[in-house]
Design an enzyme around this catalytic site. Structure first.
Site, short mmCIF file in Angstrom:
data_model
loop_
_atom_site.label_atom_id
_atom_site.label_comp_id
_atom_site.label_asym_id
_atom_site.label_seq_id
_atom_site.Cartn_x
_atom_site.Cartn_y
_atom_site.Cartn_z
N SER A 18 0.84 -1.19 0.00
CA SER A 18 0.00 0.00 0.00
C SER A 18 0.88 1.24 0.00
CB SER A 18 -0.94 -0.03 1.21
OG SER A 18 -1.96 0.93 1.06
N ASN A 19 0.35 2.36 0.42
CA ASN A 19 1.11 3.62 0.49
C ASN A 19 0.55 4.45 1.63
OD1 ASN A 19 -1.08 5.43 -0.57
ND2 ASN A 19 -0.91 3.98 -2.27
N PRO A 20 1.22 5.57 1.98
CA PRO A 20 0.82 6.31 3.20
C PRO A 20 -0.39 7.23 3.04
CG PRO A 20 3.08 6.86 2.52
CD PRO A 20 2.44 6.14 1.38
N SER A 21 -1.13 7.14 1.96
CA SER A 21 -2.29 8.03 1.81
C SER A 21 -3.28 7.83 2.96
CB SER A 21 -2.99 7.75 0.47
OG SER A 21 -4.22 8.41 0.43
N ALA A 85 -4.77 7.46 -4.03
CA ALA A 85 -3.40 7.02 -4.34
C ALA A 85 -3.50 5.54 -4.68
CB ALA A 85 -2.49 7.26 -3.15
#
Ligand code: C5P
Length: 215
Positions: A18-21, A85
């Protein structure tokens, strides 16, 4: 329609890419749309945020789920803002059982996810299309390229390599680039205020006097 937050691409039942959004920007956009009396459909990846009460919220997990939800709900929508994101890649296979750590290394094969915004741009008809560009360098150049490549009407470009703006922050600093060639620079401000500026710009372009579907 507004998309928000990250997507999760599961490797096995307990691990994902995943990502930090955090979804703050997309949720602020949905709130701004609702506050103006328009209808918002919020397609949201996993976040800890409370959805605006008046928005129709559709929770999703992966990019494939988001892709499906966007196209299933597109009819009658006047504008689409892709603030999510979305993960560009997903594991080529999803292990049904938890992967054990009894090996020295693990190679993960990835495959491309659909680029939802690109598809929306290719089949664009009546909706106004807005993308976000989270960049670490050459912000204007990369955003300009995405605006053209994805056939957008507007792109909101911001840097994500600074601690006090971008991912997770309550603040953002952005440039709005329009397909007509005009730019609008927004100095560091709250995501709530930036959302209001973006929504006002969209409304002025789609020129809807009446409350409408904003998807
Ligand atoms: O990842 P990228 O910088 O290309 O993202 C630009 C825009 O494209 C964003 O608005 C994002 O929501 C959208 N996007 C998408 N599907 C992807 C990747 C990005 O819709 N797989």
């Amino acid at each position: 329609m507004i998309t928000a937050g990250p997507t999760r691409e599961y490797i096995d039942p307990v691990r994902f890419i995943s990502n930090p959004s955090t979804g703050k920007m997309g949720y602020a956009l949905a709130s701004s749309v609702c506050a103006r009396g328009h209808q918002a459909i919020l397609v949201s990846g996993p976040t800890c945020l409370e959805a605006p009460r008046r928005a129709k919220t559709i929770p999703v997990i992966s990019a494939d789920d988001m892709h499906r939800a966007v196209f299933e709900n597109l009819q009658g929508v006047d504008a689409v803002i892709m603030a999510a994101a979305v993960s560009d890649f997903k594991p080529a296979s999803h292990a049904r059982l938890k992967i054990k750590k009894d090996r020295a290394s693990l190679h993960l094969a990835l495959k491309r996810n659909p680029d939802i915004l690109h598809v929306l741009g290719k089949m664009k008809h009546s909706y106004y299309l807005v993308g976000f560009a989270a960049e670490t360098d050459h912000v204007m150049l990369h955003a300009q390229q995405k605006l053209l490549k994805k056939n957008l009407d507007m792109i909101v470009a911001n840097r994500v390599d600074r601690e006090d703006t971008g991912f997770g922050s309550d603040f953002n600093e952005a440039v709005l680039l329009f397909k007509e060639g005009k730019n609008k620079r927004i100095a560091k401000t709250s995501k709530t205020r930036l959302a209001d500026v973006v929504v006002r710009e969209i409304l002025s372009h789609i020129d809807r006097g009446q409350p409408s579907h904003f998807c």
